[in-house]
Structure formats: C-alpha cells, structure tokens
Motif scaffolding. Structure first.
Motif, mmCIF file in Angstrom:
data_model
loop_
_atom_site.group_PDB
_atom_site.id
_atom_site.type_symbol
_atom_site.label_atom_id
_atom_site.label_comp_id
_atom_site.label_asym_id
_atom_site.label_seq_id
_atom_site.Cartn_x
_atom_site.Cartn_y
_atom_site.Cartn_z
ATOM 1 N N LEU A 6 0.761 -1.112 -0.019
ATOM 2 C CA LEU A 6 -0.015 0.060 -0.113
ATOM 3 C C LEU A 6 0.849 1.178 0.080
ATOM 4 N N SER A 7 0.836 2.074 -1.091
ATOM 5 C CA SER A 7 1.720 2.906 -1.099
ATOM 6 C C SER A 7 0.929 4.197 -1.354
ATOM 7 N N PRO A 8 0.807 4.972 -0.131
ATOM 8 C CA PRO A 8 -0.049 6.210 -0.310
ATOM 9 C C PRO A 8 0.614 7.258 -1.298
ATOM 10 N N LEU A 9 -0.118 7.830 -2.260
ATOM 11 C CA LEU A 9 0.352 8.859 -3.346
ATOM 12 C C LEU A 9 0.089 10.217 -2.651
ATOM 13 N N GLY A 10 -0.185 10.388 -1.474
ATOM 14 C CA GLY A 10 -0.425 11.522 -1.012
ATOM 15 C C GLY A 10 -1.471 12.663 -1.065
ATOM 16 N N VAL A 11 -1.899 13.493 -0.421
ATOM 17 C CA VAL A 11 -2.905 14.325 -0.202
ATOM 18 C C VAL A 11 -2.721 15.735 -0.192
ATOM 19 N N VAL A 12 -3.008 16.331 -1.226
ATOM 20 C CA VAL A 12 -2.552 17.924 -1.526
ATOM 21 C C VAL A 12 -3.617 18.591 -0.621
ATOM 22 N N SER A 13 -4.748 18.573 -0.627
ATOM 23 C CA SER A 13 -5.559 19.074 0.318
ATOM 24 C C SER A 13 -6.784 18.299 0.799
ATOM 25 N N PRO A 14 -7.322 18.909 1.975
ATOM 26 C CA PRO A 14 -8.445 18.299 2.366
ATOM 27 C C PRO A 14 -9.452 17.671 1.370
ATOM 28 N N SER A 15 -9.645 18.566 0.171
ATOM 29 C CA SER A 15 -10.845 18.427 -0.943
ATOM 30 C C SER A 15 -10.229 17.453 -2.004
ATOM 31 N N PRO A 17 -8.818 13.978 -3.381
ATOM 32 C CA PRO A 17 -8.872 12.441 -2.793
ATOM 33 C C PRO A 17 -7.673 11.805 -2.317
ATOM 34 N N THR A 18 -7.736 11.024 -1.534
ATOM 35 C CA THR A 18 -6.914 10.200 -0.861
ATOM 36 C C THR A 18 -6.578 8.976 -1.730
ATOM 37 N N ILE A 19 -5.521 8.607 -2.226
ATOM 38 C CA ILE A 19 -5.106 7.713 -3.350
ATOM 39 C C ILE A 19 -4.113 6.788 -2.824
ATOM 40 N N ILE A 20 -4.510 5.611 -2.884
ATOM 41 C CA ILE A 20 -3.726 4.425 -2.260
ATOM 42 C C ILE A 20 -3.281 3.392 -3.472
ATOM 43 N N ARG A 21 -2.305 3.379 -3.666
ATOM 44 C CA ARG A 21 -1.625 2.225 -4.815
ATOM 45 C C ARG A 21 -1.451 0.929 -4.249
ATOM 46 N N LEU A 22 -2.211 -0.063 -4.732
ATOM 47 C CA LEU A 22 -2.069 -1.469 -4.271
ATOM 48 C C LEU A 22 -1.184 -2.067 -5.488
ATOM 49 N N SER A 23 -0.369 -3.107 -4.706
ATOM 50 C CA SER A 23 0.459 -3.802 -6.079
ATOM 51 C C SER A 23 0.478 -5.282 -5.151
ATOM 52 N N GLY A 24 0.669 -6.313 -5.939
ATOM 53 C CA GLY A 24 1.075 -7.688 -5.628
ATOM 54 C C GLY A 24 -0.345 -8.224 -5.787
ATOM 55 N N ASP A 25 -0.135 -9.552 -5.030
ATOM 56 C CA ASP A 25 -1.478 -10.284 -4.973
ATOM 57 C C ASP A 25 -2.382 -9.932 -3.780
ATOM 58 N N LEU A 29 -3.826 -14.890 1.671
ATOM 59 C CA LEU A 29 -2.768 -14.854 2.479
ATOM 60 C C LEU A 29 -2.424 -13.123 2.932
ATOM 61 N N THR A 30 -2.769 -12.224 1.926
ATOM 62 C CA THR A 30 -2.593 -10.913 2.150
ATOM 63 C C THR A 30 -4.019 -10.134 2.632
ATOM 64 N N SER A 31 -4.956 -10.741 2.411
ATOM 65 C CA SER A 31 -6.232 -10.039 2.679
ATOM 66 C C SER A 31 -6.473 -9.458 4.100
ATOM 67 N N ARG A 35 -6.992 -5.845 4.795
ATOM 68 C CA ARG A 35 -8.265 -5.267 5.353
ATOM 69 C C ARG A 35 -7.807 -4.123 6.608
ATOM 70 N N ARG A 36 -6.553 -4.668 7.163
ATOM 71 C CA ARG A 36 -6.248 -3.794 8.521
ATOM 72 C C ARG A 36 -5.839 -2.616 8.203
ATOM 73 N N ARG A 37 -5.039 -2.531 7.237
ATOM 74 C CA ARG A 37 -4.012 -1.347 6.746
ATOM 75 C C ARG A 37 -5.278 -0.203 6.026
ATOM 76 N N LEU A 38 -6.111 -0.850 5.068
ATOM 77 C CA LEU A 38 -7.343 0.048 4.586
ATOM 78 C C LEU A 38 -8.299 0.607 5.696
ATOM 79 N N THR A 39 -8.607 -0.143 6.507
ATOM 80 C CA THR A 39 -9.299 0.341 7.811
ATOM 81 C C THR A 39 -8.560 1.286 8.519
ATOM 82 N N SER A 40 -7.436 1.222 8.756
ATOM 83 C CA SER A 40 -6.518 2.366 9.300
ATOM 84 C C SER A 40 -6.610 3.475 8.455
#
Length: 107
Positions: A6-15, A17-25, A29-31, A35-40
């Motif tokens: 999970l690589s956050p691409l950053g938040v420029v301003s509160p308005s 979007p929050t963008i998270i790049r997912l990679s891999g499978d 095993l990874t779910s 789930r924990r990291r996305l919930t956070s």
C-alpha cells in the motif's frame, strides 16, 4: 511470499482524494493485512478514497471481500471508495462478479 504493498500517493488538500496504490496479489494470505491497513487508512482519508489497482497482479474471493467490506465501512464514514487502473484480468473479475456496478471506477 505474496505481499500487498500500500503506497499512499499523498493528499494535497482536504478536498483532494486520498489515493492508495495497491500492488502484488490480493489473496487469502494478504487479505487480512490489507483489510487492517485500509481500515486504518479510512481514519485519515478525505471524502474520496481511490484504490489504484494498476499494480495488482491477482485477486481472489477474499480480496474481493476486502474491497466490498472497505467500501461499506467507508460509506458509513461518509467516504466514497472508488477504483482506478485495474488490469484486464481484474476488470474482468469485477465485471463477472457484478462489483463493477457497486464499486465506482474513476480515470
């Protein structure tokens, strides 16, 4: 070992979007960790959380379950979850399961 990054691409301003790049499978095993990291991440997200799926090489039913669960949790927090950049195999999986109609796609 299957690892989801999970690589956050950053938040420029509160308005912005929050963008998270997912990679891999995203599989059985990874779910749990995904789930924990996305919930956070939801605690710090803006009103639009975008999951960039361009780096996801595989997704099974447990991965789809995480996406649906996070979408539902986000909705209760007033956050819209959207997807972007799925590979053809992931697009096909979303279409076959009907999730393409409940998980919005953005460019």
């Amino acid at each position: 070992m299957n690892v989801i990054d999970l690589s956050p691409l950053g938040v420029v301003s509160p308005s912005a979007p929050t963008i998270i790049r997912l990679s891999g499978d995203i599989d059985i095993l990874t779910s749990p960790e995904l789930r924990r990291r996305l919930t956070s991440t939801l605690r710090y997200s803006t009103s639009l959380l975008i999951l960039d799926l361009s780096g996801v090489s595989f997704c099974d039913a447990s991965g789809l379950s995480v996406l649906v669960g996070i979408k539902n949790r986000a909705r209760t927090m007033g956050i819209t979850l959207a997807l972007t950049g799925p590979r053809p195999s992931m697009s096909r999986l979303l279409r076959i399961t009907g999730l393409d109609r409940s998980l919005p796609m953005v460019a």
